[in-house]
Scaffold this motif. Structure first.
Motif, PDB file in Angstrom:
ATOM      1  N   VAL B  21       0.835  -1.208   0.000  1.00  0.00           N
ATOM      2  CA  VAL B  21       0.000   0.000   0.000  1.00  0.00           C
ATOM      3  C   VAL B  21       0.871   1.260   0.000  1.00  0.00           C
ATOM      4  O   VAL B  21       0.625   2.210  -0.744  1.00  0.00           O
ATOM      5  N   ILE B  22       1.917   1.262   0.824  1.00  0.00           N
ATOM      6  CA  ILE B  22       2.782   2.446   0.894  1.00  0.00           C
ATOM      7  C   ILE B  22       3.535   2.621  -0.427  1.00  0.00           C
ATOM      8  O   ILE B  22       3.726   3.732  -0.921  1.00  0.00           O
ATOM      9  N   PHE B  23       3.944   1.503  -0.994  1.00  0.00           N
ATOM     10  CA  PHE B  23       4.623   1.502  -2.295  1.00  0.00           C
ATOM     11  C   PHE B  23       3.705   2.137  -3.348  1.00  0.00           C
ATOM     12  O   PHE B  23       4.105   3.045  -4.094  1.00  0.00           O
ATOM     13  N   LYS B  31       6.294  13.606  -7.425  1.00  0.00           N
ATOM     14  CA  LYS B  31       7.691  13.562  -6.977  1.00  0.00           C
ATOM     15  C   LYS B  31       7.840  12.412  -5.999  1.00  0.00           C
ATOM     16  O   LYS B  31       7.382  12.483  -4.861  1.00  0.00           O
ATOM     17  N   LYS B  32       8.442  11.345  -6.465  1.00  0.00           N
ATOM     18  CA  LYS B  32       8.521  10.128  -5.654  1.00  0.00           C
ATOM     19  C   LYS B  32       9.695  10.158  -4.693  1.00  0.00           C
ATOM     20  O   LYS B  32      10.730  10.745  -4.986  1.00  0.00           O
ATOM     21  N   ASN B  33       9.508   9.509  -3.570  1.00  0.00           N
ATOM     22  CA  ASN B  33      10.586   9.328  -2.607  1.00  0.00           C
ATOM     23  C   ASN B  33      11.274   8.016  -2.968  1.00  0.00           C
ATOM     24  O   ASN B  33      10.871   6.939  -2.523  1.00  0.00           O
ATOM     25  N   TRP B  34      12.313   8.095  -3.799  1.00  0.00           N
ATOM     26  CA  TRP B  34      12.937   6.865  -4.304  1.00  0.00           C
ATOM     27  C   TRP B  34      13.656   6.086  -3.219  1.00  0.00           C
ATOM     28  O   TRP B  34      13.813   4.864  -3.319  1.00  0.00           O
ATOM     29  N   SER B  35      14.123   6.778  -2.171  1.00  0.00           N
ATOM     30  CA  SER B  35      14.740   6.035  -1.063  1.00  0.00           C
ATOM     31  C   SER B  35      13.708   5.145  -0.398  1.00  0.00           C
ATOM     32  O   SER B  35      13.994   4.005  -0.028  1.00  0.00           O
ATOM     33  N   ALA B  36      12.497   5.685  -0.243  1.00  0.00           N
ATOM     34  CA  ALA B  36      11.440   4.881   0.377  1.00  0.00           C
ATOM     35  C   ALA B  36      11.081   3.708  -0.534  1.00  0.00           C
ATOM     36  O   ALA B  36      10.916   2.575  -0.079  1.00  0.00           O
ATOM     37  N   LYS B 168       8.405  -4.618  10.805  1.00  0.00           N
ATOM     38  CA  LYS B 168       7.128  -3.949  11.065  1.00  0.00           C
ATOM     39  C   LYS B 168       7.374  -2.482  11.428  1.00  0.00           C
ATOM     40  O   LYS B 168       6.705  -1.575  10.926  1.00  0.00           O
ATOM     41  N   THR B 169       8.366  -2.234  12.293  1.00  0.00           N
ATOM     42  CA  THR B 169       8.680  -0.854  12.690  1.00  0.00           C
ATOM     43  C   THR B 169       9.141  -0.044  11.487  1.00  0.00           C
ATOM     44  O   THR B 169       8.763   1.118  11.311  1.00  0.00           O
ATOM     45  N   LEU B 170       9.951  -0.683  10.645  1.00  0.00           N
ATOM     46  CA  LEU B 170      10.463   0.020   9.468  1.00  0.00           C
ATOM     47  C   LEU B 170       9.324   0.403   8.524  1.00  0.00           C
ATOM     48  O   LEU B 170       9.239   1.541   8.056  1.00  0.00           O
ATOM     49  N   VAL B 171       8.425  -0.542   8.273  1.00  0.00           N
ATOM     50  CA  VAL B 171       7.305  -0.248   7.374  1.00  0.00           C
ATOM     51  C   VAL B 171       6.406   0.829   7.985  1.00  0.00           C
ATOM     52  O   VAL B 171       5.957   1.743   7.292  1.00  0.00           O
ATOM     53  N   ASP B 172       6.185   0.747   9.295  1.00  0.00           N
ATOM     54  CA  ASP B 172       5.390   1.785   9.958  1.00  0.00           C
ATOM     55  C   ASP B 172       6.057   3.147   9.805  1.00  0.00           C
ATOM     56  O   ASP B 172       5.388   4.159   9.597  1.00  0.00           O
ATOM     57  N   ILE B 182      13.301  10.007   3.101  1.00  0.00           N
ATOM     58  CA  ILE B 182      12.821   9.273   4.262  1.00  0.00           C
ATOM     59  C   ILE B 182      13.069  10.134   5.489  1.00  0.00           C
ATOM     60  O   ILE B 182      14.162  10.643   5.691  1.00  0.00           O
ATOM     61  N   ASN B 183      12.044  10.343   6.266  1.00  0.00           N
ATOM     62  CA  ASN B 183      12.171  11.152   7.467  1.00  0.00           C
ATOM     63  C   ASN B 183      11.793  10.294   8.662  1.00  0.00           C
ATOM     64  O   ASN B 183      10.620  10.143   8.989  1.00  0.00           O
TER      65      ASN B 183
END
Lengths: 314, 314
Positions: B21-23, B31-36, B168-172, B182-183
């Motif tokens: 979903v986030i993807f 403007k995509k966040n390519w790091s994410a 899970k924490t990373l995806v959250d 990524i912030n």
């Protein structure tokens, strides 16, 4: 387009109305942010009374009367309402210290604020929609720049240079409050906060109350201790060699129990003299929220001599 | 209630679905966040493929077949879909570096991701709603703890201890991303960030790009340089004596023009040796966002001798 002097008065009203709305929102909460309430009360008094109302009472109303508006007309009504506002604000200020601690007085405080707020909103509407348009028929062309200049003088004399923007920024900052304390950070975009922490010459890592790495600064930048995204969510115990895990656990346990607030270490590393410090992060009630690591090379601080002041800057 | 081994598989699915979903949300942005995106692709491969799918292919599917499920039944379908997932992910990984820079390839990347995502969501639904319930009729009582133990072993061997919570924490954390970078800070509650900055032994003040004071830490605490709420919104020029304003303006102007990144001063003050530093705050494109002041007493750093390491902690 409205004349500048009307715009100035109506901008004042916007600040006051916003303060009223935020105040109401605070009073609706079961756990109120009393610092915010107290600050809003100051805003309503300092800005609403000593700055805005004085612009009208000392300059605008007298000019309208001088230009022929009948003294028993709307100006008299407005003056009477200003006096009521002052009476309400004085009551609220004197009730505040006890209302924080007494549920009954808190209710009385809320009731009085409700009356004050209703009066003031109605008053603002009357001025914006009736008095100012009516006043334009009395104000002479030469009065227009005079009024604006006088309003700015009163603002500056009562609250200092730039008071309007200062109070506007303050009210905007209070609008973002969600907790029971004033959190100035909440009024900054999260990206700006992140950029701010990246600008500091320190490496920060935050481990939450469940011992998991949640944040580190300088994600995309060179760091003394490299960290990548794969550290996020990792248990702090997984970030240390096995032989020292018991010490990590001991320090964190003592922080959780409130027995310890910090742990500091210093080592020579790649020509730097690193100060590696862990500080317990607690909320306003002292509850443990996690621990922040701050790493910095302190060699530059050890080499300082004498003083360098702003005026020494060439 | 479901058996633990089914819960583990379905929890894996939740991580994968959330990553999808986030993807998708990222791909919809102009403007995509390519790091994410790159990190999410790693999550889908590392967690979805080498951890989750291997639990099924190495342990769960073989057990179902051993217990009598026909090999040409749902297991064959699931295996074929896993292979398709792998093929899609490999294509996405090889396209990624160029898709960042080429609008046509970006579109192709999005199209392939769309097919992959549709397949995977459908696959997850089939497993959750058809295969796992059907499988329960084949799984024997003794198999239940065995499956859970094996799943945990595979998770640990493929990705290390605590991989589930880490991913899970990373995806959250990625879910909270709004910008193009990524912030990590965005995944922390603002009150926790505020508490974290209050815990540091430094005084921070942030002045925004319009030269206005917007934030300082330790609002309710003792500070070296006292600040009150009335400073908020004040122009930085109003916080300095007139004789040094031209220097403040010069420093800020140079920071705005990108000619300067910092200004540092040091003075003796009340028995402390204060290091007062100003760092330009810039966004990822180098745009000036403001300046942060950091004040700390550096005497403690000057008194340090030798080293103190974690293992020296008693």
């Amino acid at each position: 387009m409205e004349e500048l002097y009307i715009k100035l008065l109506m901008d004042d009203h916007s600040i006051i109305e916003k303060a009223l709305v935020i105040f109401e929102r605070q009073l609706e909460k079961s756990k109120k942010n009393w610092s915010a309430i107290s600050t809003l009360l100051d805003v309503l008094w300092d800005y609403g009374e000593t700055c805005h109302n004085m612009k009208e009472e000392k300059v605008y109303f007298p000019l309208l009367l001088e230009r022929g508006m009948p003294p028993q007309g709307p100006v008299a009504v407005m003056l009477a309402e200003h006096q009521k506002e002052r009476d309400y604000l004085n009551k609220l200020k004197s009730l505040l210290p006890e209302a924080k601690q007494n549920k009954e007085l808190e209710q009385e405080f809320s009731n009085i604020f409700g009356e004050y707020s209703a009066l003031t909103k109605d008053h603002i509407w009357k001025e914006n929609d009736i008095l100012y348009p009516m006043g334009r028929k009395f104000v002479q062309p030469d009065d227009v720049p005079y009024l604006a200049t006088e309003f700015k003088r009163i603002e500056q004399e009562s609250l200092g240079v730039g008071a309007y923007t200062r109070y506007k920024t303050l009210v905007d900052a209070l609008e973002k409050e969600t907790g029971e304390r004033i959190n100035l950070l909440a009024s900054l975009p999260i990206d700006v906060i992140s950029d701010m922490l990246d600008a500091l010459p320190v490496e920060l890592t935050f481990v939450d109350a469940e011992d998991r790495v949640r944040y580190f600064n300088k994600l995309d930048k060179d760091k003394i201790f490299s960290r990548t995204l794969s550290a996020v969510g990792r248990l702090v115990q997984q970030c240390h060699p096995p032989k020292s895990i018991h010490l990590v656990n001991k320090i964190i346990q003592e922080m959780k129990e409130g027995k310890r607030d910090q742990a500091t270490f210093w080592i020579h590393f790649n020509g730097m003299y690193l100060f590696i410090a862990y500080y317990a992060v607690r909320d306003e009630n002292g509850n443990y929220r996690g621990v922040v690591e701050m790493v910095q090379d302190v060699n530059p601080y050890r080499a300082l001599e004498g003083e360098k002041r702003l005026l020494d800057e060439s």
